[in-house]
Design a protein around this motif. Structure first.
Motif, PDB file in Angstrom:
ATOM      1  N   VAL A 234       0.834  -1.193   0.000  1.00 43.01           N
ATOM      2  CA  VAL A 234       0.000   0.000   0.000  1.00 43.01           C
ATOM      3  C   VAL A 234       0.873   1.249   0.000  1.00 43.01           C
ATOM      4  CG1 VAL A 234      -1.818   1.232   1.260  1.00 43.01           C
ATOM      5  CG2 VAL A 234      -1.752  -1.252   1.319  1.00 43.01           C
ATOM      6  N   ASP A 235       0.391   2.301  -0.653  1.00 41.69           N
ATOM      7  CA  ASP A 235       1.036   3.603  -0.554  1.00 41.69           C
ATOM      8  C   ASP A 235       0.850   4.100   0.870  1.00 41.69           C
ATOM      9  OD1 ASP A 235       1.871   6.233  -0.633  1.00 41.69           O
ATOM     10  OD2 ASP A 235       0.827   6.727  -2.498  1.00 41.69           O
ATOM     11  N   GLY A 236       1.903   4.039   1.659  1.00 44.01           N
ATOM     12  CA  GLY A 236       1.807   4.397   3.070  1.00 44.01           C
ATOM     13  C   GLY A 236       1.747   5.880   3.344  1.00 44.01           C
ATOM     14  N   MET A 237       1.812   6.709   2.289  1.00 44.09           N
ATOM     15  CA  MET A 237       1.644   8.155   2.450  1.00 44.09           C
ATOM     16  C   MET A 237       0.214   8.581   2.094  1.00 44.09           C
ATOM     17  SD  MET A 237       4.755   8.602   3.354  1.00 44.09           S
ATOM     18  CE  MET A 237       5.622  10.165   3.220  1.00 44.09           C
ATOM     19  N   ASP A 238      -0.615   7.605   1.773  1.00 49.48           N
ATOM     20  CA  ASP A 238      -2.005   7.825   1.366  1.00 49.48           C
ATOM     21  C   ASP A 238      -2.924   7.283   2.460  1.00 49.48           C
ATOM     22  OD1 ASP A 238      -4.555   7.726   0.302  1.00 49.48           O
ATOM     23  OD2 ASP A 238      -4.005   6.603  -1.492  1.00 49.48           O
ATOM     24  N   PRO A 239      -3.503   8.161   3.293  1.00 53.05           N
ATOM     25  CA  PRO A 239      -4.320   7.669   4.407  1.00 53.05           C
ATOM     26  C   PRO A 239      -5.546   6.885   3.975  1.00 53.05           C
ATOM     27  CG  PRO A 239      -4.486  10.060   4.201  1.00 53.05           C
ATOM     28  CD  PRO A 239      -3.392   9.635   3.292  1.00 53.05           C
ATOM     29  N   LEU A 240      -6.147   7.233   2.852  1.00 53.94           N
ATOM     30  CA  LEU A 240      -7.333   6.502   2.412  1.00 53.94           C
ATOM     31  C   LEU A 240      -6.978   5.077   2.003  1.00 53.94           C
ATOM     32  CD1 LEU A 240      -9.399   9.115   0.362  1.00 53.94           C
ATOM     33  CD2 LEU A 240      -9.502   8.565   2.803  1.00 53.94           C
ATOM     34  N   ALA A 241      -5.846   4.916   1.319  1.00 52.40           N
ATOM     35  CA  ALA A 241      -5.422   3.583   0.896  1.00 52.40           C
ATOM     36  C   ALA A 241      -5.096   2.708   2.100  1.00 52.40           C
ATOM     37  CB  ALA A 241      -4.212   3.688  -0.030  1.00 52.40           C
ATOM     38  N   VAL A 242      -4.414   3.276   3.076  1.00 55.28           N
ATOM     39  CA  VAL A 242      -4.085   2.517   4.290  1.00 55.28           C
ATOM     40  C   VAL A 242      -5.352   2.116   5.020  1.00 55.28           C
ATOM     41  CG1 VAL A 242      -2.937   2.598   6.533  1.00 55.28           C
ATOM     42  CG2 VAL A 242      -1.820   3.609   4.539  1.00 55.28           C
ATOM     43  N   TYR A 243      -6.281   3.055   5.149  1.00 55.61           N
ATOM     44  CA  TYR A 243      -7.547   2.771   5.837  1.00 55.61           C
ATOM     45  C   TYR A 243      -8.277   1.609   5.175  1.00 55.61           C
ATOM     46  CZ  TYR A 243     -12.345   3.320   7.465  1.00 55.61           C
ATOM     47  OH  TYR A 243     -13.594   3.068   7.994  1.00 55.61           O
ATOM     48  N   VAL A 244      -8.404   1.654   3.853  1.00 55.02           N
ATOM     49  CA  VAL A 244      -9.131   0.610   3.128  1.00 55.02           C
ATOM     50  C   VAL A 244      -8.451  -0.745   3.298  1.00 55.02           C
ATOM     51  CG1 VAL A 244      -9.728  -0.217   0.816  1.00 55.02           C
ATOM     52  CG2 VAL A 244     -10.204   2.141   1.460  1.00 55.02           C
ATOM     53  N   ALA A 245      -7.125  -0.774   3.205  1.00 54.97           N
ATOM     54  CA  ALA A 245      -6.398  -2.038   3.320  1.00 54.97           C
ATOM     55  C   ALA A 245      -6.607  -2.676   4.694  1.00 54.97           C
ATOM     56  CB  ALA A 245      -4.912  -1.812   3.061  1.00 54.97           C
ATOM     57  N   VAL A 246      -6.523  -1.851   5.748  1.00 51.92           N
ATOM     58  CA  VAL A 246      -6.669  -2.385   7.105  1.00 51.92           C
ATOM     59  C   VAL A 246      -8.123  -2.752   7.381  1.00 51.92           C
ATOM     60  CG1 VAL A 246      -6.406  -1.869   9.568  1.00 51.92           C
ATOM     61  CG2 VAL A 246      -4.641  -1.151   7.941  1.00 51.92           C
ATOM     62  N   LYS A 247      -9.048  -1.947   6.882  1.00 49.59           N
ATOM     63  CA  LYS A 247     -10.472  -2.240   7.091  1.00 49.59           C
ATOM     64  C   LYS A 247     -10.831  -3.592   6.467  1.00 49.59           C
ATOM     65  CE  LYS A 247     -14.255  -0.428   8.862  1.00 49.59           C
ATOM     66  NZ  LYS A 247     -14.318  -0.018  10.292  1.00 49.59           N
ATOM     67  N   GLU A 248     -10.335  -3.831   5.255  1.00 50.49           N
ATOM     68  CA  GLU A 248     -10.622  -5.099   4.586  1.00 50.49           C
ATOM     69  C   GLU A 248      -9.947  -6.256   5.314  1.00 50.49           C
ATOM     70  OE1 GLU A 248      -9.784  -7.108   0.248  1.00 50.49           O
ATOM     71  OE2 GLU A 248     -10.668  -5.101   0.318  1.00 50.49           O
ATOM     72  N   ALA A 249      -8.709  -6.033   5.766  1.00 46.98           N
ATOM     73  CA  ALA A 249      -8.006  -7.090   6.508  1.00 46.98           C
ATOM     74  C   ALA A 249      -8.745  -7.420   7.803  1.00 46.98           C
ATOM     75  CB  ALA A 249      -6.580  -6.634   6.812  1.00 46.98           C
ATOM     76  N   ARG A 250      -9.310  -6.396   8.431  1.00 44.51           N
ATOM     77  CA  ARG A 250     -10.060  -6.642   9.660  1.00 44.51           C
ATOM     78  C   ARG A 250     -11.322  -7.470   9.383  1.00 44.51           C
ATOM     79  NH1 ARG A 250     -14.092  -5.323  13.012  1.00 44.51           N
ATOM     80  NH2 ARG A 250     -13.530  -5.367  15.241  1.00 44.51           N
ATOM     81  N   GLU A 251     -12.018  -7.132   8.296  1.00 44.53           N
ATOM     82  CA  GLU A 251     -13.214  -7.879   7.944  1.00 44.53           C
ATOM     83  C   GLU A 251     -12.878  -9.343   7.683  1.00 44.53           C
ATOM     84  OE1 GLU A 251     -16.507  -6.868   7.889  1.00 44.53           O
ATOM     85  OE2 GLU A 251     -15.591  -5.208   8.989  1.00 44.53           O
TER      86      GLU A 251
END
Length: 369
Positions: A234-251
């Motif tokens: 993930v682009d770690g300087m992009d808060p939206l991309a990080v949020y989506v990646a972690v949200k999906e991993a949590r699900e």
């Protein structure tokens, strides 16, 4: 007997693996949406709150560096540049989720509920900085590189055995992926389908060693393949991309699908720690300038300004709020009774062994004078 050449397309095999781990991005450096289908369903208030936390944490970092130089803090690892990776990942969690941080990950546990004055006490090595309040699901930042990955696998398995609908998340840097604990943690969690999220914050340098010299792997996310679990870069300087990646991993995790490894491509603008590291000895000004253009605060600010929900006045209010909170927290830390040797000994074991009982009596006598 000679073996025929080119029986195995080994380089082709490696190339195919690397191709499966493209960098996931939603906002580019100019704060423009480049992946409209992936934009998360966050309200304007949620977006503003995430930005507030990022601005607040940048000020916290600046003040912590100053306090360290004044001798008012102990160990400190700067966080500027990694706010999107750290805070957007925590923003995707629920209160019941458990955070197992590395030593640079104090911001996540503060926003998960650890009082700021206790974070300062942790930096000073005071035992109260490690006494987590009831209902705050975090442990103290791990100093041993990668050890939190083992702990995370265990906490996640415990959640699964208890039927909890929660996850355990842990963080390490790119250097942590070179440790045995990293592989043991992801392998164990994968084998038991434990609800864990393993974050690798690839800021390109394990202290002074560039990531290219740490591993021959094209990405760090692809190390998940060996454990049989999904990996995402993930682009770690992009808060939206990080949020989506972690949200999906949590699900995935709470639905019983097991752990996920997430590599965030990020950068620390300061030194590795304030304990004498000089990044100019191993990083070029050209590289620093390249990553300064990717600043997560600048990127997210442009995005929110474009939506008409953020401006300089709001940001200045956050900055003043952060400064006031920090002033009050350091004052409360200063007012906390100094740690004594007997305090340290009394918190080591529930029942002290004989040698510590003897030392306790010695120090009780010294402290009573």
């Amino acid at each position: 007997m000679a073996v025929k050449a080119n029986v195995f397309d080994l380089q082709g095999q490696l190339n195919k693996v690397a191709e499966n781990f493209p960098m996931f991005q939603i906002l580019n450096e100019e704060g423009e949406v480049v992946n409209k289908a992936a934009v998360p369903d966050l309200s304007d208030e949620q977006l503003k709150e995430l930005m507030r936390r990022m601005v607040y944490t940048r000020i916290l970092d600046q003040r912590s560096i100053s306090l360290n130089r004044q001798g008012r803090l102990g160990f400190y690892a700067p966080t500027a540049g990694q706010e999107a990776s750290q805070l957007a990942s925590q923003f995707a969690l629920e209160k019941e989720d458990f955070i197992l941080p590395g030593y640079r990950d104090v911001p996540q546990i503060v926003w998960h509920g650890l009082p700021l004055y206790q974070a300062f006490l942790f930096s000073r090595g005071h035992f109260h900085g490690n006494q987590m309040p009831e209902g705050v699901n975090v442990i103290s930042p791990q100093i041993i590189i990668g050890a939190q990955y083992i702990q995370c696998a265990g906490v996640a398995l415990g959640m699964k055995k208890r039927g909890k609908k929660s996850v355990a998340i842990t963080y390490t840097g790119d250097g942590g992926t070179s440790q045995g604990d990293f592989y043991e943690g992801i392998n164990f969690a994968g084998a038991f389908k434990a609800p864990a999220i393993f974050m690798v914050q690839n800021n390109r340098f394990a202290i002074s060693t560039p990531v290219e010299k740490q591993s021959a792997a094209h990405t760090l996310a692809q190390k998940a393949v060996a454990a049989g679990i999904p990996g995402i870069q993930v682009d770690g300087m992009d808060p939206l991309a990080v949020y989506v990646a972690v949200k999906e991993a949590r699900e995935r995790a709470v639905n019983g699908d097991g752990p996920t490894l997430i590599e965030t491509l990020t950068y620390r603008y300061g030194p590795h720690t304030m304990a004498g590291d000089d990044p100019t000895r191993y990083r070029t000004s050209e590289l620093d300038n390249e990553w300064e253009k990717k600043d997560p605060l600048v990127r997210f600010r442009k995005y929110l300004e474009g939506k008409g929900i953020w401006n300089e006045e709001i940001e200045n209010q956050v900055i003043e709020e952060a400064k006031e909170d920090i002033k009050n927290a350091i004052k409360k830390a200063d007012e906390t009774p100094k740690q004594k040797v007997t305090d340290l000994i009394s918190h080591m074991f529930e029942v002290l062994p004989q040698n510590l009982e003897e030392q306790m009596e010695i120090y009780k006598a010294k402290e009573s004078k």
